[in-house]
Design a protein around this motif. Structure first.
Motif, PDB file in Angstrom:
ATOM      1  N   LYS A  57       0.799  -1.219   0.000  1.00 25.36           N
ATOM      2  CA  LYS A  57       0.000   0.000   0.000  1.00 25.36           C
ATOM      3  C   LYS A  57       0.840   1.281   0.000  1.00 25.36           C
ATOM      4  O   LYS A  57       0.401   2.305  -0.518  1.00 25.36           O
ATOM      5  CB  LYS A  57      -0.890  -0.026   1.247  1.00 25.36           C
ATOM      6  CG  LYS A  57      -1.849   1.115   1.393  1.00 25.36           C
ATOM      7  CD  LYS A  57      -2.749   0.908   2.590  1.00 25.36           C
ATOM      8  CE  LYS A  57      -3.738   2.039   2.744  1.00 25.36           C
ATOM      9  NZ  LYS A  57      -4.631   1.821   3.885  1.00 25.36           N
ATOM     10  N   TRP A  58       2.042   1.240   0.561  1.00 29.29           N
ATOM     11  CA  TRP A  58       2.747   2.472   0.860  1.00 29.29           C
ATOM     12  C   TRP A  58       3.950   2.786  -0.012  1.00 29.29           C
ATOM     13  O   TRP A  58       4.317   3.949  -0.160  1.00 29.29           O
ATOM     14  CB  TRP A  58       3.192   2.448   2.326  1.00 29.29           C
ATOM     15  CG  TRP A  58       2.066   2.250   3.257  1.00 29.29           C
ATOM     16  CD1 TRP A  58       1.811   1.131   4.012  1.00 29.29           C
ATOM     17  CD2 TRP A  58       1.000   3.158   3.540  1.00 29.29           C
ATOM     18  NE1 TRP A  58       0.667   1.306   4.737  1.00 29.29           N
ATOM     19  CE2 TRP A  58       0.147   2.535   4.475  1.00 29.29           C
ATOM     20  CE3 TRP A  58       0.688   4.436   3.088  1.00 29.29           C
ATOM     21  CZ2 TRP A  58      -0.994   3.161   4.964  1.00 29.29           C
ATOM     22  CZ3 TRP A  58      -0.450   5.049   3.578  1.00 29.29           C
ATOM     23  CH2 TRP A  58      -1.269   4.414   4.505  1.00 29.29           C
ATOM     24  N   LYS A  59       4.622   1.790  -0.556  1.00 30.48           N
ATOM     25  CA  LYS A  59       5.905   2.034  -1.224  1.00 30.48           C
ATOM     26  C   LYS A  59       5.794   2.974  -2.414  1.00 30.48           C
ATOM     27  O   LYS A  59       6.645   3.851  -2.599  1.00 30.48           O
ATOM     28  CB  LYS A  59       6.553   0.720  -1.629  1.00 30.48           C
ATOM     29  CG  LYS A  59       7.068  -0.057  -0.437  1.00 30.48           C
ATOM     30  CD  LYS A  59       7.728  -1.338  -0.874  1.00 30.48           C
ATOM     31  CE  LYS A  59       8.191  -2.140   0.316  1.00 30.48           C
ATOM     32  NZ  LYS A  59       8.769  -3.425  -0.090  1.00 30.48           N
ATOM     33  N   LEU A  61       3.615   5.324  -2.865  1.00 29.42           N
ATOM     34  CA  LEU A  61       3.367   6.675  -2.343  1.00 29.42           C
ATOM     35  C   LEU A  61       4.647   7.292  -1.785  1.00 29.42           C
ATOM     36  O   LEU A  61       4.920   8.475  -1.997  1.00 29.42           O
ATOM     37  CB  LEU A  61       2.299   6.627  -1.253  1.00 29.42           C
ATOM     38  CG  LEU A  61       0.906   6.172  -1.689  1.00 29.42           C
ATOM     39  CD1 LEU A  61      -0.004   6.003  -0.481  1.00 29.42           C
ATOM     40  CD2 LEU A  61       0.312   7.150  -2.676  1.00 29.42           C
ATOM     41  N   LEU A  62       5.436   6.498  -1.066  1.00 25.00           N
ATOM     42  CA  LEU A  62       6.693   6.995  -0.522  1.00 25.00           C
ATOM     43  C   LEU A  62       7.683   7.315  -1.635  1.00 25.00           C
ATOM     44  O   LEU A  62       8.372   8.337  -1.585  1.00 25.00           O
ATOM     45  CB  LEU A  62       7.287   5.977   0.454  1.00 25.00           C
ATOM     46  CG  LEU A  62       6.488   5.770   1.740  1.00 25.00           C
ATOM     47  CD1 LEU A  62       6.997   4.560   2.498  1.00 25.00           C
ATOM     48  CD2 LEU A  62       6.515   7.018   2.603  1.00 25.00           C
ATOM     49  N   LYS A  77       6.287  11.315   7.143  1.00 23.00           N
ATOM     50  CA  LYS A  77       5.147  10.982   8.008  1.00 23.00           C
ATOM     51  C   LYS A  77       4.019  11.986   7.803  1.00 23.00           C
ATOM     52  O   LYS A  77       2.846  11.622   7.769  1.00 23.00           O
ATOM     53  CB  LYS A  77       5.599  10.952   9.476  1.00 23.00           C
ATOM     54  CG  LYS A  77       4.506  10.601  10.454  1.00 23.00           C
ATOM     55  CD  LYS A  77       4.146   9.135  10.372  1.00 23.00           C
ATOM     56  CE  LYS A  77       3.123   8.778  11.413  1.00 23.00           C
ATOM     57  NZ  LYS A  77       1.771   8.648  10.894  1.00 23.00           N
ATOM     58  N   VAL A  80       2.440  11.457   4.156  1.00 22.74           N
ATOM     59  CA  VAL A  80       1.640  10.227   4.048  1.00 22.74           C
ATOM     60  C   VAL A  80       1.048   9.975   5.442  1.00 22.74           C
ATOM     61  O   VAL A  80       1.505   9.103   6.180  1.00 22.74           O
ATOM     62  CB  VAL A  80       2.514   9.036   3.577  1.00 22.74           C
ATOM     63  CG1 VAL A  80       1.658   7.809   3.332  1.00 22.74           C
ATOM     64  CG2 VAL A  80       3.316   9.393   2.334  1.00 22.74           C
ATOM     65  N   ILE A  83      -0.064   6.399   7.325  1.00 29.37           N
ATOM     66  CA  ILE A  83       0.897   5.331   7.603  1.00 29.37           C
ATOM     67  C   ILE A  83       1.362   5.430   9.056  1.00 29.37           C
ATOM     68  O   ILE A  83       1.605   6.524   9.561  1.00 29.37           O
ATOM     69  CB  ILE A  83       2.091   5.388   6.619  1.00 29.37           C
ATOM     70  CG1 ILE A  83       2.946   4.130   6.727  1.00 29.37           C
ATOM     71  CG2 ILE A  83       2.926   6.632   6.830  1.00 29.37           C
ATOM     72  CD1 ILE A  83       4.012   4.007   5.642  1.00 29.37           C
ATOM     73  N   LEU A  88       6.084   2.903   8.401  1.00 27.30           N
ATOM     74  CA  LEU A  88       6.958   3.804   7.654  1.00 27.30           C
ATOM     75  C   LEU A  88       8.411   3.354   7.775  1.00 27.30           C
ATOM     76  O   LEU A  88       9.135   3.267   6.777  1.00 27.30           O
ATOM     77  CB  LEU A  88       6.794   5.246   8.136  1.00 27.30           C
ATOM     78  CG  LEU A  88       7.674   6.294   7.467  1.00 27.30           C
ATOM     79  CD1 LEU A  88       7.476   6.318   5.962  1.00 27.30           C
ATOM     80  CD2 LEU A  88       7.416   7.664   8.070  1.00 27.30           C
ATOM     81  N   GLN A  91       8.836   0.084   5.710  1.00 29.70           N
ATOM     82  CA  GLN A  91       8.805   0.308   4.268  1.00 29.70           C
ATOM     83  C   GLN A  91      10.075   1.000   3.784  1.00 29.70           C
ATOM     84  O   GLN A  91      10.632   0.636   2.750  1.00 29.70           O
ATOM     85  CB  GLN A  91       7.575   1.128   3.876  1.00 29.70           C
ATOM     86  CG  GLN A  91       6.246   0.471   4.196  1.00 29.70           C
ATOM     87  CD  GLN A  91       6.022  -0.805   3.414  1.00 29.70           C
ATOM     88  OE1 GLN A  91       5.748  -0.779   2.231  1.00 29.70           O
ATOM     89  NE2 GLN A  91       6.147  -1.941   4.077  1.00 29.70           N
TER      90      GLN A  91
END
Length: 160
Positions: A57-59, A61-62, A77, A80, A83, A88, A91
């Motif tokens: 879900k996050w990579k 976006l990061l 932080k 996003v 998360i 965080l 990831q």
């Protein structure tokens, strides 16, 4: 994910997706891991290794945040907000181990750490651009359509 490999950041060409036998190709850490365990790529399209690096879900976006400019942990932080701090950290460590971001610690008091995108990460980020376009184009169609999502439509039929 692949601890100890993150400092081997180099520039990689697209050849690693297609050939695991060419000894002259410099492979990114994720491909090295596949080969170390005797696994061939699942198919020639390269989705297996690509999703292993950017899946979740996050990579993505990061990666999108650090492609604009190097960012500190607290800034990521804030950028996003959904998360958790634990996620965080996890990831970012995985992304660093896969060679798509670089972590630079500055010898200052208080300590300062910045995350930036690598050449390998830029290549991956560029590959995600068509996916971003598709998502923007179809955002209204996909919102709330899956069961369990807010706003999902439930169809009830009578069997009798």
């Amino acid at each position: 994910m692949f601890a100890g490999i993150g400092d081997q950041v180099r520039s990689y060409g697209p050849a690693w997706f297609f050939s695991s036998t060419d000894k002259n190709v410099s492979y990114p850490p994720i491909a090295q891991n596949w080969m170390k365990h005797g696994k061939e790529q699942p198919d020639s399209c390269g989705l297996g290794p690509a999703l292993e690096v950017i899946g979740g879900k996050w990579k993505a976006l990061l990666l999108w945040q650090v492609h604009k400019a190097p960012a500190r942990f607290g800034e990521l932080k804030r950028l996003v907000p959904d998360i958790s701090e634990k996620m965080l950290i996890q990831q970012l460590r995985e992304m660093e181990a896969d060679g798509i971001i670089n972590r630079e610690a500055f010898p200052e008091v208080p300590p300062r750490v910045e995350y930036s995108i690598t050449e390998f990460g830029i290549e991956l980020d560029n590959a995600l651009i068509p996916l971003v376009r598709w998502g923007k184009q179809h955002a209204g169609r996909t919102d709330g359509q899956r069961p369990g999502k807010a706003g999902a439509h439930t169809v009830v039929t009578n069997a009798g």
